[in-house]
Design a protein around this motif. Structure first.
Motif, PDB file in Angstrom:
ATOM      1  N   THR A 111       0.832  -1.210   0.000  1.00 22.72           N
ATOM      2  CA  THR A 111       0.000   0.000   0.000  1.00 22.72           C
ATOM      3  C   THR A 111       0.863   1.255   0.000  1.00 22.72           C
ATOM      4  O   THR A 111       0.603   2.202  -0.757  1.00 22.72           O
ATOM      5  CB  THR A 111      -0.927   0.003   1.224  1.00 22.72           C
ATOM      6  OG1 THR A 111      -1.784  -1.146   1.158  1.00 22.72           O
ATOM      7  CG2 THR A 111      -1.775   1.268   1.258  1.00 22.72           C
ATOM      8  N   GLU A 112       1.907   1.262   0.826  1.00 23.14           N
ATOM      9  CA  GLU A 112       2.780   2.423   0.904  1.00 23.14           C
ATOM     10  C   GLU A 112       3.498   2.669  -0.426  1.00 23.14           C
ATOM     11  O   GLU A 112       3.574   3.803  -0.905  1.00 23.14           O
ATOM     12  CB  GLU A 112       3.810   2.216   2.016  1.00 23.14           C
ATOM     13  CG  GLU A 112       4.769   3.391   2.188  1.00 23.14           C
ATOM     14  CD  GLU A 112       5.809   3.130   3.268  1.00 23.14           C
ATOM     15  OE1 GLU A 112       6.657   4.022   3.492  1.00 23.14           O
ATOM     16  OE2 GLU A 112       5.794   2.042   3.889  1.00 23.14           O
ATOM     17  N   ARG A 113       3.996   1.593  -1.035  1.00 22.99           N
ATOM     18  CA  ARG A 113       4.746   1.731  -2.288  1.00 22.99           C
ATOM     19  C   ARG A 113       3.825   2.151  -3.437  1.00 22.99           C
ATOM     20  O   ARG A 113       4.192   3.008  -4.256  1.00 22.99           O
ATOM     21  CB  ARG A 113       5.441   0.410  -2.627  1.00 22.99           C
ATOM     22  CG  ARG A 113       6.300   0.452  -3.887  1.00 22.99           C
ATOM     23  CD  ARG A 113       7.429   1.443  -3.798  1.00 22.99           C
ATOM     24  NE  ARG A 113       8.292   1.385  -4.981  1.00 22.99           N
ATOM     25  CZ  ARG A 113       9.243   2.271  -5.278  1.00 22.99           C
ATOM     26  NH1 ARG A 113       9.465   3.300  -4.458  1.00 22.99           N
ATOM     27  NH2 ARG A 113       9.966   2.146  -6.365  1.00 22.99           N
ATOM     28  N   VAL A 114       2.633   1.574  -3.517  1.00 21.99           N
ATOM     29  CA  VAL A 114       1.702   1.941  -4.592  1.00 21.99           C
ATOM     30  C   VAL A 114       1.302   3.411  -4.460  1.00 21.99           C
ATOM     31  O   VAL A 114       1.274   4.146  -5.459  1.00 21.99           O
ATOM     32  CB  VAL A 114       0.458   1.038  -4.571  1.00 21.99           C
ATOM     33  CG1 VAL A 114      -0.600   1.562  -5.543  1.00 21.99           C
ATOM     34  CG2 VAL A 114       0.832  -0.396  -4.939  1.00 21.99           C
ATOM     35  N   ASN A 115       1.003   3.849  -3.257  1.00 26.07           N
ATOM     36  CA  ASN A 115       0.646   5.259  -3.057  1.00 26.07           C
ATOM     37  C   ASN A 115       1.803   6.184  -3.437  1.00 26.07           C
ATOM     38  O   ASN A 115       1.583   7.265  -4.002  1.00 26.07           O
ATOM     39  CB  ASN A 115       0.231   5.492  -1.596  1.00 26.07           C
ATOM     40  CG  ASN A 115      -1.126   4.892  -1.285  1.00 26.07           C
ATOM     41  OD1 ASN A 115      -1.952   4.710  -2.172  1.00 26.07           O
ATOM     42  ND2 ASN A 115      -1.366   4.572  -0.020  1.00 26.07           N
ATOM     43  N   GLU A 116       3.023   5.745  -3.161  1.00 23.13           N
ATOM     44  CA  GLU A 116       4.213   6.521  -3.539  1.00 23.13           C
ATOM     45  C   GLU A 116       4.325   6.634  -5.052  1.00 23.13           C
ATOM     46  O   GLU A 116       4.621   7.706  -5.595  1.00 23.13           O
ATOM     47  CB  GLU A 116       5.453   5.841  -2.957  1.00 23.13           C
ATOM     48  CG  GLU A 116       6.766   6.559  -3.232  1.00 23.13           C
ATOM     49  CD  GLU A 116       7.973   5.779  -2.728  1.00 23.13           C
ATOM     50  OE1 GLU A 116       9.100   6.083  -3.165  1.00 23.13           O
ATOM     51  OE2 GLU A 116       7.789   4.862  -1.911  1.00 23.13           O
ATOM     52  N   MET A 117       4.067   5.527  -5.735  1.00 25.35           N
ATOM     53  CA  MET A 117       4.161   5.515  -7.190  1.00 25.35           C
ATOM     54  C   MET A 117       3.050   6.350  -7.829  1.00 25.35           C
ATOM     55  O   MET A 117       3.283   7.071  -8.809  1.00 25.35           O
ATOM     56  CB  MET A 117       4.099   4.079  -7.726  1.00 25.35           C
ATOM     57  CG  MET A 117       5.333   3.244  -7.456  1.00 25.35           C
ATOM     58  SD  MET A 117       6.829   3.873  -8.295  1.00 25.35           S
ATOM     59  CE  MET A 117       7.593   4.823  -6.991  1.00 25.35           C
ATOM     60  N   LEU A 118       1.843   6.268  -7.293  1.00 26.80           N
ATOM     61  CA  LEU A 118       0.740   7.055  -7.841  1.00 26.80           C
ATOM     62  C   LEU A 118       0.970   8.549  -7.629  1.00 26.80           C
ATOM     63  O   LEU A 118       0.603   9.364  -8.480  1.00 26.80           O
ATOM     64  CB  LEU A 118      -0.582   6.619  -7.209  1.00 26.80           C
ATOM     65  CG  LEU A 118      -1.059   5.206  -7.565  1.00 26.80           C
ATOM     66  CD1 LEU A 118      -2.390   4.904  -6.888  1.00 26.80           C
ATOM     67  CD2 LEU A 118      -1.184   5.028  -9.080  1.00 26.80           C
ATOM     68  N   ALA A 119       1.606   8.904  -6.509  1.00 31.57           N
ATOM     69  CA  ALA A 119       1.954  10.306  -6.285  1.00 31.57           C
ATOM     70  C   ALA A 119       3.022  10.747  -7.270  1.00 31.57           C
ATOM     71  O   ALA A 119       3.001  11.883  -7.770  1.00 31.57           O
ATOM     72  CB  ALA A 119       2.443  10.501  -4.850  1.00 31.57           C
ATOM     73  N   LEU A 120       3.952   9.829  -7.586  1.00 32.67           N
ATOM     74  CA  LEU A 120       5.035  10.145  -8.529  1.00 32.67           C
ATOM     75  C   LEU A 120       4.484  10.478  -9.907  1.00 32.67           C
ATOM     76  O   LEU A 120       4.970  11.394 -10.582  1.00 32.67           O
ATOM     77  CB  LEU A 120       6.007   8.968  -8.610  1.00 32.67           C
ATOM     78  CG  LEU A 120       7.286   9.167  -9.422  1.00 32.67           C
ATOM     79  CD1 LEU A 120       8.203  10.183  -8.747  1.00 32.67           C
ATOM     80  CD2 LEU A 120       8.009   7.837  -9.615  1.00 32.67           C
ATOM     81  N   ILE A 121       3.449   9.745 -10.348  1.00 34.74           N
ATOM     82  CA  ILE A 121       2.863   9.988 -11.679  1.00 34.74           C
ATOM     83  C   ILE A 121       1.635  10.901 -11.597  1.00 34.74           C
ATOM     84  O   ILE A 121       0.966  11.119 -12.600  1.00 34.74           O
ATOM     85  CB  ILE A 121       2.501   8.666 -12.383  1.00 34.74           C
ATOM     86  CG1 ILE A 121       1.429   7.907 -11.591  1.00 34.74           C
ATOM     87  CG2 ILE A 121       3.744   7.804 -12.603  1.00 34.74           C
ATOM     88  CD1 ILE A 121       0.840   6.718 -12.327  1.00 34.74           C
ATOM     89  N   ARG A 122       1.351  11.405 -10.410  1.00 34.92           N
ATOM     90  CA  ARG A 122       0.270  12.360 -10.167  1.00 34.92           C
ATOM     91  C   ARG A 122      -1.108  11.813 -10.579  1.00 34.92           C
ATOM     92  O   ARG A 122      -1.909  12.496 -11.196  1.00 34.92           O
ATOM     93  CB  ARG A 122       0.548  13.685 -10.896  1.00 34.92           C
ATOM     94  CG  ARG A 122       1.873  14.325 -10.503  1.00 34.92           C
ATOM     95  CD  ARG A 122       1.966  15.745 -11.002  1.00 34.92           C
ATOM     96  NE  ARG A 122       1.745  15.867 -12.409  1.00 34.92           N
ATOM     97  CZ  ARG A 122       2.665  15.644 -13.347  1.00 34.92           C
ATOM     98  NH1 ARG A 122       3.892  15.293 -12.992  1.00 34.92           N
ATOM     99  NH2 ARG A 122       2.385  15.792 -14.622  1.00 34.92           N
ATOM    100  N   LEU A 123      -1.367  10.552 -10.193  1.00 31.92           N
ATOM    101  CA  LEU A 123      -2.668   9.940 -10.500  1.00 31.92           C
ATOM    102  C   LEU A 123      -3.293   9.325  -9.248  1.00 31.92           C
ATOM    103  O   LEU A 123      -4.069   8.360  -9.334  1.00 31.92           O
ATOM    104  CB  LEU A 123      -2.519   8.858 -11.583  1.00 31.92           C
ATOM    105  CG  LEU A 123      -2.210   9.331 -13.009  1.00 31.92           C
ATOM    106  CD1 LEU A 123      -2.117   8.146 -13.960  1.00 31.92           C
ATOM    107  CD2 LEU A 123      -3.249  10.325 -13.506  1.00 31.92           C
TER     108      LEU A 123
END
Length: 351
Positions: A111-123
């Motif tokens: 969950t932490e990593r996916v949220n980090e990645m979605l923030a990185l791509i701004r989605l």
């Protein structure tokens, strides 16, 4: 020691050899583009790095580790495909989480990593959407996040922008480069689009018929093409036929006009025919540069920001570009003008 090393890489499909003696060393954190026409072998090299194809010869090492005995899922490589390849029955969150779940990561870490990645791509706001509910550009950003989520050692991108319209391609390529710099991940990008490669790469490999014709920075590839193929494939280029007049003095004759080259041609003989290359933007009608050629105007075309004029110089047709100016009078067909440029801009093309 280089991070990703391709040593004498070869690949044949039956009697057809599609990759021939390919050698390259890529540094950690470097962004390298493989550029070339369809069928030149660039995607095959990428697939061998990923482990989807096994080399017919040569070796691939990552961080000093031989990859040839490892399966694709053992190489810790992220890959983004042209066609997105998202799972249609999974929402954005689950698509990005897929590799982490396969690796058996704890739920909280996922969950932490996916949220980090979605923030990185701004989605972050689209975490619950499915692929069919998103644009092509959004889907490709999700594919990028999915590839990056497991923290791969190398990121491979196989023409990831070719299915998108021009405006989205430009913004997304800049976003990919920004993310790559932010993460410092070693990246190999395959494209047939020279503007893409020139705009975002640390180095470019121009591939031709299974070989690397030239490896260099974007500036080196564009300004100093090493072969006739690179000169013709990258950018717009005038190819000019000339006859060697005096090899010792580096002088050549174009039609009935004699000029001196900056590049040495001492290995040639008087009377030899050579090919010269000149970028359209290098020429000017103003009194500048140390070299001049007279020519008859064949046509002038208004292209918005530039005006492209074609001249007949001897048996050659030579184009040059001028920036648009509302007060500029376009050269008229039949007019004789003098094209001026620096001798250093005229390159000797060696095959």
């Amino acid at each position: 020691m280089s991070f990703l090393v391709l040593d004498n890489l070869q690949k044949s499909f039956g009697p057809v050899q599609v990759v021939k003696d390919f050698n390259m060393s890529i540094e950690k954190g470097e962004f390298v583009s493989f550029l070339g026409p369809s069928g030149c072998g660039k995607t095959t090299v990428l697939r061998m790095i990923a482990g989807f194809e096994m080399p017919s010869g040569g070796t691939i090492t990552i961080d000093g580790e031989d990859q040839d005995r490892l399966k694709s899922n053992q190489r810790n490589i992220g890959m983004v495909f042209q066609a997105y390849a998202l799972f249609p029955n999974m929402n954005v969150f689950d698509n990005v989480a897929f590799g982490l779940k396969v690796a058996g990561k704890p739920k909280a870490e996922i969950t932490e990593r996916v949220n980090e990645m979605l923030a990185l791509i701004r989605l972050e706001h689209l975490a619950d959407r499915y692929p069919y509910q998103m644009s092509g550009g959004q889907q490709q950003r999700v594919a990028l996040a999915r590839a990056l989520a497991p923290k791969p050692r190398v990121l491979l991108l196989d023409e990831p922008l070719s299915a998108l319209d021009a405006k989205i391609r430009i913004s997304l390529r800049e976003e990919i480069r920004q993310i790559q710099r932010q993460l410092g991940i070693t990246t190999v990008f395959v494209t047939h689009d020279q503007e893409e490669a020139l705009s975002i790469s640390d180095r470019i490999v121009v591939m031709n018929a299974g070989r690397a014709d030239q490896i260099g920075t974007p500036s080196e590839i564009y300004n100093r093409p090493a072969t006739r193929f690179v000169a013709s494939f990258v950018g717009t280029l005038n190819m000019i036929d000339a006859v060697v007049a005096d090899p010792a003095a580096n002088t050549v004759r174009i039609g009935d006009q004699l000029i001196a080259l900056k590049e040495a041609i001492a290995e040639k003989k008087g009377g030899d025919t050579i090919s010269l290359a000149l970028r359209p933007e290098a020429g000017s009608l103003v009194d500048s540069g140390d070299t001049a050629l007279r020519g008859e105007v064949l046509s002038s075309s208004f292209l918005g920001s530039v005006i492209r004029t074609k001249l007949a110089i001897g048996s050659n047709t030579v184009s040059f570009d001028m920036f648009n100016d509302p007060d500029l009078t376009m050269p008229a067909p039949g007019e004789v003008v003098t094209l001026r440029f620096s001798a250093g801009d005229l390159l000797v093309v060696r095959d």
